[in-house]
Design an enzyme around this catalytic site. Structure first.
Site, PDB file in Angstrom:
ATOM      1  N   HIS A 193       0.867  -1.185   0.000  1.00 50.91           N
ATOM      2  CA  HIS A 193       0.000   0.000   0.000  1.00 50.91           C
ATOM      3  C   HIS A 193       0.900   1.230   0.000  1.00 50.91           C
ATOM      4  O   HIS A 193       1.854   1.301   0.769  1.00 50.91           O
ATOM      5  CB  HIS A 193      -0.909   0.004   1.226  1.00 50.91           C
ATOM      6  N   GLY A 202      -7.062   3.557   1.806  1.00 47.33           N
ATOM      7  CA  GLY A 202      -7.940   3.687   0.653  1.00 47.33           C
ATOM      8  C   GLY A 202      -7.256   4.262  -0.569  1.00 47.33           C
ATOM      9  O   GLY A 202      -6.035   4.143  -0.730  1.00 47.33           O
ATOM     10  N   LEU A 228     -10.138  -3.765   4.396  1.00 42.25           N
ATOM     11  CA  LEU A 228      -9.267  -3.074   3.449  1.00 42.25           C
ATOM     12  C   LEU A 228      -8.110  -2.345   4.149  1.00 42.25           C
ATOM     13  O   LEU A 228      -8.341  -1.504   5.012  1.00 42.25           O
ATOM     14  CB  LEU A 228     -10.100  -2.061   2.642  1.00 42.25           C
ATOM     15  N   ASP A 229      -6.887  -2.667   3.744  1.00 42.88           N
ATOM     16  CA  ASP A 229      -5.681  -2.001   4.255  1.00 42.88           C
ATOM     17  C   ASP A 229      -5.521  -2.158   5.767  1.00 42.88           C
ATOM     18  O   ASP A 229      -4.839  -1.351   6.404  1.00 42.88           O
ATOM     19  CB  ASP A 229      -5.680  -0.509   3.890  1.00 42.88           C
ATOM     20  N   GLU A 230      -6.114  -3.174   6.341  1.00 39.88           N
ATOM     21  CA  GLU A 230      -6.002  -3.355   7.788  1.00 39.88           C
ATOM     22  C   GLU A 230      -5.394  -4.686   8.177  1.00 39.88           C
ATOM     23  O   GLU A 230      -5.416  -5.058   9.353  1.00 39.88           O
ATOM     24  CB  GLU A 230      -7.377  -3.169   8.450  1.00 39.88           C
TER      25      GLU A 230
END
Lengths: 285, 285, 285, 285
Positions: A193, A202, A228-230
């Site tokens: 990311h 995001g 998401l992204d966690e």
């Protein structure tokens, strides 16, 4: 080629105190397994003992396919959860990529120099741009038939991946994957990311960073989960920016970060250095 | 002691292109002002030209108190907004602090070595702990009369601060200041937040960072606005952490970050290097 | 494609004070040259004023081929030394490489993404290994006929390079070049040295670093002069190592440094951001 | 207060392979010593196994004064060299300082917050400047009687230090100490050198760095040996500089580095994390 075994394990601390290190050490000595490295960590908040052990298989007198049979009597009383890996096994890796090729080019070059001990068995993309690069490095390239249809694309990918792929690397694959797909590769799919998570979760993180006026930008590699992204963070790094950097400059500086941060995460995964628990990683380096 | 003037200015780009640099340069030459440094920045997104100029006042033939009178005819056609500062003026600084003294000790020591060109005129605290340190450095120390009463405390502080304080430094002052107080010192109050903003806004950022399992922790100095932890960022830095770091270790590593990041922000403010616009800073270093 | 001009200049400080900035600014305004960026530096020790100016050529009313004719009357009284560059000119670059390809692969990939505004006109090597990579990126590849014969090889290279190459990049070219060759490309040949110069000058710097037990290893890009590893430094960076890093690990970590440090130096050179004086560089970024 | 024991040990690898980890682990279990941390390192070049073990003394059934008696039978067949330390012992530390007080102020403040687990028993200086700071922190301050006479000063210091000082910290003590003095405190005296060693050995390293035009400056903490600036390196760090930094700016930036690098080295020494062999350190962090 190293011929060693790596054991990643965790055990509740109250049990571990009763001699888990001694028990495992004795086990290795008894079976003629010469210990090369050991690294451990005590998470006092969660009362867990975590360890990575690597030993030489030269002379080790247990057939590795029977390891569980021999190790279980030791593991059970200590409630040890463990994962055994052989360093002479070359994991099969698939790379998913979209239009940006910098992470892909970096991974393929590193692989060609022997830095990544794996077989890159396929590249899947929703764009044709990466095909020449794939050809140059002689990796099969699959262009998704109908990239706009996410559901269909995920089905197609699962078919292409088959049963043998050990690790998926999302090398700037710009689609959010659905929960069914993610579930198949839990803790076996690494994403990069382009921000210092949890800042700028995001889309368009460099634009967000520019708007906020931060003085450093970052990149984060993590295992993909359905949030998401966690997912569990494997590695992060940052680079300094100033008012002189436009969004485009940030994107350019970010590319260098992304390549390095992603390749570290992939290498550590391949070297069996990462232990995940409770959405966090311990990286034994 | 330097005897120079610093001009921080901004002007819309379409006007700037019509020779604003030439006009100002000529103005300085005409008045015998020897240019020592100039630094500029073009924000193309906002179409603004931003600049910092420093010149020697030795021989400059305009009385500095009349500067506006002479400069306005030049500034108006270009729609220049500007701020003039004299480097031989020593700003009056107040420090607000709670129980943690590491930032305070650092600022006071730096001040004693001449690194911070200002007069530290008072320290205000809601805890008595910092008094001996204040005494050692001979800075008046004020303990708030009724620290639990936020409203009353802010009133008391405003009274103590009076009219002459140019800059307030929140050196780990652990109270959120109300909008009335903040409004009095807008862009004249610098805070240190112990995270890499915008990650981990709010309370206990090291605990949040530990829970999330990040691989770097940070600190951020920013001007205080009424939106908590969202004012213009002046400086940030990070340090690497690993699973071996407990929350307490992070707090310890963070202290070193906080001291350095806050002191840089304060020094740049005192040296008139910071230009703020649209919630972002340009730091001319 | 930007259509701008960049002027890099230096002038003695006592003259500069007499209005060199105003004079140049007026010159640009008079000829309808819209200033986009200016950055300057005052080296007080050497009493020199150094500056980089970039302006839009759109509407500039001096034919660029006549620039000297118009600018000299201004330059002479101020004793200005200057270098003019046009940003729409694409410098011709030759890359020299030996067996290690990581810097080469990096430069070629960056070039392919548009990050390096130049034409890479040839790759010369004393090893055949880089040929497939050169072919993939469609850059002519020349294998030296008799690589063991240094004198003959340098003669052969000068012939291959001809008169048109603007910049040579030594992308881990593992031969020391003779003074005659170096003299032809003074301040036009960039090398990457795999240490934090001036530490570990000469051969096998990672081995030297390992032996000394340093906690950081570095890389340095510099212009090549006849004094080995002592030319003007353009860029440096470091990465942390520990006792766990073998020499081979250091070599691996160093590769990432070398690629980044070399590519920054090349980009800054191509963007006319580097001014060299007295064996030091000013990099206007 | 922790009540633990730390064992730092080394043993030749061929013997270590025969079960040294198992033997020690069993030894601890047999005597009811609960292992808290273990970290080891295999130096394959020198064929040495190095380890740091920490265990809880609560319930450990060997009187610590008799440890050697119980451990020797285990140590001898493995040719183990070891050092045992108790974490509830507070080492006695003396600080030597000259005119610059930034490292001293930093160490004293850290000590006051509990970050350094030791007793600072005296400060010795060849300048009177640090006396007020010493008084504030209530540490006895000794001004050398005849600071110009190096030989006499070293004799005076040895007398002041007596027999009980465990560690000397040279907190910017600007005198080269003679071999006789150094020999008394071998591997028990830590210096901070204001450069990235081995670059810029000797006097005025910031001036040397400025002249050479490096892009990063550093600081190095190391044990003092009779070879000037060549003792085992404990920690290093760097900070970026540019042409805008004067020598004075470098000195200022360097102060921040020196404080952090020195304090890390001192803390690691106090925590028994450093193992020295063959002029290199292993730092178990």
């Amino acid at each position: 080629m190293k011929n060693t075994a790596v054991l990643l394990l965790s055990t509740p601390m109250p049990l571990a105190r009763k001699g888990v290190v001694a028990a495992i050490s004795e086990f290795l000595v008894a079976h003629n397994g010469s210990l090369l490295h050991s690294d451990d960590h005590l998470d006092s908040g969660r009362d867990l003992f975590l360890s990575r052990l690597e030993w030489d298989l030269e002379g080790f007198d247990i057939p590795i396919s029977d390891f569980d049979h021999y190790f279980k009597p030791l593991a059970e009383p200590f409630h040890i959860k463990y994962h055994l890996a052989l360093t002479d096994y070359r994991p099969k890796v698939a790379i998913l990529v979209s239009a940006y090729q910098h992470c892909l080019a970096d991974l393929l070059f590193r692989h060609s120099t022997g830095e990544l001990a794996c077989d890159i068995v396929m590249i899947i993309s929703n764009h044709p741009t990466a095909k020449p690069m794939a050809d140059f490095y002689r990796v099969p390239f699959h262009l998704l038939t109908n990239p706009k249809d996410k559901r269909e694309s995920e089905r197609e990918m699962l078919e292409l991946l088959g049963q043998d792929v050990d690790l998926i690397v999302l090398a700037r694959y710009m689609q959010i994957l659905g929960p069914h797909f993610v579930a198949q590769y839990l803790l076996r799919m690494i994403n990069i990311h382009h921000s210092f998570l949890p800042a700028f979760i995001g889309a368009k993180p460099y634009h967000q960073a520019f708007e906020r006026g931060v003085k450093l930008i970052g990149a984060t590699s993590h295992y993909v989960t359905t949030a998401l992204d966690e997912g569990p963070i494997i590695e992060q790094d940052v680079v300094r920016v100033s008012h002189r950097d436009t969004v485009e400059d940030m994107v350019g500086k970010g590319r260098d970060l992304e390549r390095i941060v992603l390749s570290r995460a992939v290498r550590w995964h391949l070297e069996n250095r990462i232990l995940v628990y409770q959405n966090k990683t311990v990286v034994f380096v």
